[in-house]
Each structure stands twice: as structure tokens, then as C-alpha cells.
Design an enzyme around this catalytic site. Structure first.
Site, PDB file in Angstrom:
ATOM      1  CB  SER A  40      40.671  34.809  38.976  1.00 49.03           C
ATOM      2  OG  SER A  40      41.747  35.838  39.780  1.00 49.03           O
ATOM      3  CB  THR A  59      41.489  41.711  38.204  1.00 50.10           C
ATOM      4  OG1 THR A  59      40.961  41.613  38.962  1.00 50.10           O
ATOM      5  CG2 THR A  59      40.210  42.136  37.006  1.00 50.10           C
ATOM      6  CB  THR A  67      35.570  41.171  40.344  1.00 50.38           C
ATOM      7  OG1 THR A  67      36.618  40.899  41.925  1.00 50.38           O
ATOM      8  CG2 THR A  67      34.850  42.463  40.818  1.00 50.38           C
TER       9      THR A  67
END
Length: 387
Positions: free
Chosen positions: A112, A143, A64
Site C-alpha cells: 500500500s 494496512t 498483505t
């Protein structure tokens, strides 16, 4: 009045004290007389000499923080990994350049959750390679699995130099993005050298968190990364870095053979990493998924919570055939201490992190006693006042 140097300023900036401020006064006075920008003049005058700045490498993996929103207010609608790392660092110039000499490496540009364990293997090797020349490393990532990537680096990076993992909950291009301050603070923390021998830490939302302890708690809030059991290591407030506690491994900083884990990826082939999976437990959970995983060739299983009767029944023959089983807590806090037979307790280590530790342990040995010992030493590190 000139801003007072923060208590957490980078080591490379410590030579700039009173004399630097006097130089700043002179430069600002001259610029003011010429009708220039006094604030810009002060920043230029107070910047440390290039030779004094630490070298920090920022390794980007997408996520992000490098995302491009559909509009300036698309806080959750965006394409992750759309911006190269050099653009993120460039946006923070000249301020970030006054903290450190920053170089960038793009490892990848994905969310991720798209990275594999083989990718993690490559990333750890890259971090160590970069730390042969750089004073510290910052890794940017999404995250969703940040806590796993950070813990993997914590277990596998061989260098004691600072490794700081950061990211964002909002894409870089939106109004109020948390990406720029998170990246700046991560570089500031890395450049300070104050987390040397901490292993990997997470820097997010002005908080410093131990890789082992941190977990994602919200899909939308900026303070998503928390350490519910133990709290943060410290904070970053503008130039002030405050460290309130440290991971237990810092005690071995002057003993590299004890500080480093046994999980040296130079000796572990990425093509032969064992397969370990997490099994989530719930009321009346079926045992067939356990059997299917064993049939698929897993060598380790982590149960998140107490297995249901059918899960336990399926796990028994798996253990008899050599599959290593770890019991972890599925709740936010708390620990698993007492386990039956050969089952290894993860104590308060999260299931997704227990999986990584078990995977690395099984890559080194098939001795259950050794795996259990490594869980005690690296999964549940404690300060030993006499050790």
C-alpha cells in the site's frame, strides 16, 4: 437443527426464509438416504437464487492480504500482492457465492505504501465506474496506508453504494491468516447494503470502522485498525451484522447534492494535483525541512503537533507566500481547536488524513476561507439535529 439466518444477512438473501429451510430439509433427507454429505446439501439448498444475490465487485490493490509467505508460518516474511484477486475469491467459494455474485478487478499488486496520489485518483474513478453496474464494492489493500486510501475514497467516490475496504495482517498462504475471514466479512457487509450512504468503511478483524476515524495502531497485531476516539461502527459475527452508530453524512442520504463532497475527480486533473506534505514536530525541531518543502513547491503543509520555534519561524514566510497551513494532533486521541491567524485546525482528524483533505481542497480553490469551511464540514462532520 438448522442454523438460524443471521440478523445481518444480505438484502438479496431476505427472500430465503422458512420455505428455503423446508426445501433444505427435503434435499438433505434425499442426500442422506443416498449416503451423501448433508452439510454440503444444506448449503446448496439454502443458497439464494442467482437473481436475488447482490452484485459485489472486489477490486484488488495487492498488499498483505494477497501476500505469499516464505513458509506456512512466515507471518511477517512474505511477498505482498503475489496472488490475483480472483484466486482469493475463488478460495472462498462456494460460501462467498452464496452471499453475492462476486466479480473481481485487479487494480494493482503492490504494497500500500507504493501507491501515489495519482494512483488514488485512478482508483476512485475505477470504483465509481464499477458501481454503475455493481451493488457494492470491496477494495483490498495493505494496512500500512489503509486508513489513508479509505479516507480518500470516502472523500471522492460519488456513488452512495457501499464501499468496504479490507486487508490483512498476515499473508493469505500462512497458517491462521486473517485474510480469508476479512475478505468474506467485507463481501458479506457490502452485500448487505447496510452501509449505503456511510461513505467508505473499513472491515477488519470482525469490526466495522469509519474511514475518517480509523487508524493503524500496531505493526503486527491482528486488531491493528482502531478508532480510539469514537469506537467502531459495529461488528460482523458470522452472519450477524450489528451496526451501533453511523457517520454523520447518512443524514443527507436522500439529498445527493449535500451527501456528495465537492471533490469530484471528474473535474480534477490527476496531473495537476497540488503537493501537500506533513511536517512532524518534536523538541527543538529544525526549520530547514519546512523551508526545503516550500522551495520544492508545496502549496500546503500539515503540522503534526505544535511546531518548534524554528519550525514556526520557517512557516511564517511560507504562509505569507500563500502556503496553506493546517495544525493537527500528533497524539493518538485529542483535538486541535485553537490556532493562530490563518492556520486551519484539523480538530481530531489525523495528520495523514488532514493532508488528503487539504490536497483535495487546494485542488478546487485557493480561497483560505473556503478551505477552512470544507475542513469544518468534511473534516469534522457532526450530526446537526436541525440542519
Amino acid at each position: 437443527m438448522f442454523p438460524e439466518p443471521g440478523v445481518g444477512e444480505a438484502r438479496g438473501m431476505t427472500k430465503m426464509r422458512f420455505s428455503g429451510a423446508l426445501a433444505g430439509v427435503a434435499v438433505i433427507a434425499m442426500v442422506a438416504l443416498a449416503g451423501g454429505d448433508a452439510a454440503s446439501a444444506y448449503r446448496a439448498a439454502s443458497a439464494p437464487e442467482p437473481a436475488d444475490r447482490p452484485d459485489v465487485v472486489v477490486i484488488g490493490t495487492g498488499g498483505t492480504i494477497a501476500g505469499i509467505g516464505e513458509s506456512r508460518v512466515s507471518f511477517q516474511s512474505y511477498q505482498p500482492g503475489g496472488l490475483p484477486t480472483r484466486d482469493l475469491v475463488g478460495f472462498l467459494q462456494p460460501e462467498i457465492g452464496q452471499v453475492a455474485d462476486v466479480s473481481t478487478v485487479d487494480f494493482g499488486a503492490k504494497g500500500s505504501g507504493e501507491y501515489t496520489i495519482a494512483d488514488y485518483h485512478d482508483l476512485s474513478r475505477l470504483v465509481d465506474e464499477q458501481l454503475k453496474r455493481a451493488d457494492a464494492a470491496v477494495v483490498t489493500t495493505g494496512t500500512q496506508t489503509m486508513e489513508e486510501l479509505a479516507y480518500w475514497l470516502d472523500l471522492t467516490v460519488r456513488s452512495p453504494k457501499p464501499v468496504v475496504v479490507t486487508g490483512a495482517m498476515r499473508p493469505w498462504t500462512v497458517v491462521g491468516s486473517d485474510g480469508p475471514p476479512n475478505l468474506y466479512n467485507a463481501v458479506l457487509l457490502a452485500a448487505s447494503g447496510r452501509t449505503r450512504c456511510f461513505g467508505s468503511v473499513i472491515m477488519l478483524n470482525d469490526e466495522i470502522l469509519a474511514a475518517r476515524d480509523a487508524t493503524k495502531t500496531s505493526t503486527t497485531r491482528l486488531d491493528t485498525m482502531r478508532s480510539p476516539e469514537f469506537g467502531s461502527l459495529g461488528t460482523v459475527d458470522e452472519q450477524r451484522i450489528r451496526l451501533l452508530r453511523a457517520p454523520a453524512r447518512v443524514r443527507d442520504c436522500d439529498r445527493p447534492q449535500h451527501w456528495r463532497t465537492p471533490f469530484d475527480l471528474a473535474t480534477i486533473s490527476r496531473e495537476r494535483l497540488p503537493r501537500v506534505e506533513v511536517v512532524y514536530t518534536y523538541a527543538d525541531a529544525a526549520g530547514e525541512p519546512v523551508t526545503a518543502l516550500v522551495d520544492a513547491g508545496v502549496t500546503g503543509l500539515v503540522f503534526a503537533g505544535t511546531p518548534s520555534p524554528r519550525q514556526f519561524e520557517a512557516a511564517m514566510p511560507a504562509m505569507a507566500s500563500g502556503v496553506t497551513v493546517v495544525a493537527a494532533n500528533r497524539n493518538v486521541t485529542g483535538a486541535v481547536y485553537d490556532t493562530p491567524g490563518a492556520v486551519i485546525p484539523a480538530e481530531e482528524l489525523r495528520p495523514q488524513k488532514a493532508r488528503l483533505l487539504l490536497l483535495l481542497a487546494l485542488a478546487r480553490t485557493d480561497d483560505p476561507a473556503q478551505v477552512r469551511a470544507w475542513f469544518q464540514r468534511y473534516g469534522v462532520p457532526e450530526f446537526d439535529p436541525v440542519g
